[in-house]
Enzyme design. Structure first.
Site, short mmCIF file in Angstrom:
data_model
loop_
_atom_site.label_atom_id
_atom_site.label_comp_id
_atom_site.label_asym_id
_atom_site.label_seq_id
_atom_site.Cartn_x
_atom_site.Cartn_y
_atom_site.Cartn_z
N GLY A 1 0.81 -1.21 0.00
CA GLY A 1 0.00 0.00 0.00
C GLY A 1 0.84 1.26 0.00
N LEU B 1 -1.76 -5.06 -6.82
CA LEU B 1 -0.88 -4.06 -6.21
C LEU B 1 0.20 -4.71 -5.33
CD1 LEU B 1 -0.61 -0.98 -6.06
CD2 LEU B 1 -2.05 -1.04 -4.03
N ASP B 2 1.44 -4.38 -5.59
CA ASP B 2 2.59 -4.83 -4.79
C ASP B 2 2.73 -6.35 -4.75
OD1 ASP B 2 1.69 -2.25 -2.44
OD2 ASP B 2 2.95 -2.13 -4.23
N GLU B 3 2.19 -7.03 -5.76
CA GLU B 3 2.25 -8.50 -5.80
C GLU B 3 3.14 -9.00 -6.93
OE1 GLU B 3 -0.54 -9.65 -2.68
OE2 GLU B 3 0.77 -10.82 -4.01
#
Ligand SMILES: Nc1nc2c(c(=O)[nH]1)N[C@@H](CN(C=O)c1ccc(C(=O)N[C@@H](CCC(=O)O)C(=O)O)cc1)CN2
Length: 282
Positions: A199, A225-227
């Site tokens: 996040g 997101l952010d994966e």
């Protein structure tokens, strides 16, 4: 003048004889293998190889001799002049430490990329880009303008023949369509040691959790997101005396170093996506 060097990469289903086949056609062309790394993944059954070679054969001749081997093993492969810098568009929002570091490293000749443009949803770093003779593109993003902003980003990618988009603390979530258009050629620096603290405000999350290590993660950008597949990570030790603001300051150095390493390995064609992970041959 010494013969030019080339980088060859290939991946395919793993089986005996791949390295022998590749090295044989290179020897037939009097090409010297200066560097070679390979990895066979027993879990996915995939094989990955990267070689840097030099010799009398030019790129066309090399491509001609490699094509039959690639056909025989069903390879996905690539061939690039080793000295060719990768054309990069760097995206930034309100924090410029990663952008400043990349511009300096490129100017110092310690980053194998050519930053052909800086894009931002703010005007904050227009002067920094100008100071490095890099075109600056202001692309404001609001809920209403997000689609046209992303279309403008893709226009720049096409216009400047961009090979790599770097999200250097660019704080806008890219749409699924844009992620698909940039699949495997967009790298983000996330300011935490993923998978912890995804996040927009990871340092505040980390402070609230009372961690003793902070970190940064460079990964390919995916719709989740952010994966995305992780290319590089690192950490720095902190203690109870660090408030979130101090973590932000301590984290900057980790972010800049992790991003520079990830970009270097990607631009040197050392990184292969292997499912949800990466293989980094270095
Ligand atoms: N599709 C993806 N887009 C982006 C990724 C990604 O992994 N996939 N990484 C981010 C960077 N990032 C964390 O590293 C990040 C950026 C922004 C946000 C966020 O919640 N943004 C808010 C707006 C915040 C603001 O304006 O300051 C939002 O977009 O609503 C979370 C994480 C880059 N893009």
């Amino acid at each position: 003048m010494s013969d030019p060097s080339y980088v060859i990469t290939a991946q395919c289903e793993d089986r005996p004889g791949i390295v022998h086949a590749l090295s044989s056609v290179l020897v037939d062309r009097d090409m010297n293998i200066d560097e070679c790394q390979q990895f066979g993944d027993p879990l996915t059954g995939r094989f990955f190889i990267r070689a840097r070679v030099h010799g009398p054969a030019d790129q066309d001749a090399l491509s001609e001799c490699l094509e039959p081997v690639a056909e025989r093993f069903g390879m996905t492969w690539g061939l690039w002049p080793a000295a060719q810098p990768m054309r990069a568009l760097v995206m930034v929002s309100g924090l410029g430490h990663c952008l400043s570091d990349l511009l300096y490293r490129q100017q110092a000749g310690s980053l194998p990329i050519d930053i052909v443009g800086v894009g931002s949803n703010h005007l904050t770093f227009a002067a920094m880009a100008a100071a490095h003779d890099v075109p600056f593109h202001h692309i404001p993003v609001t809920v209403e303008t997000k689609a046209s902003a992303e279309a403008r980003l893709l226009e720049l990618v096409d216009e400047y023949d961009v090979e790599l988009v770097v999200l250097a603390r660019y704080m806008q979530v890219l749409s699924d369509d844009l992620c698909r258009a940039l699949a495997g050629r967009a790298i983000n620096i996330h300011h935490s040691f993923l998978p912890s603290f995804k996040g927009a405000r990871p340092y505040h999350q980390a402070h609230a959790r009372g961690v003793k290590l902070i970190g940064a993660t460079a990964h390919y950008v995916t719709p989740d997101l952010d994966e995305g597949p992780i290319i590089e990570q690192d950490t720095a030790r902190i203690d109870h005396g660090y408030r979130a603001e101090a973590m932000v300051v301590a984290g900057r150095d980790v972010e800049t170093q992790v991003l520079a390493r990830a970009i270097t390995w990607h631009a040197e064609h050392r990184v292969f996506i292997n499912g949800s992970s990466t293989v980094v041959l270095r």
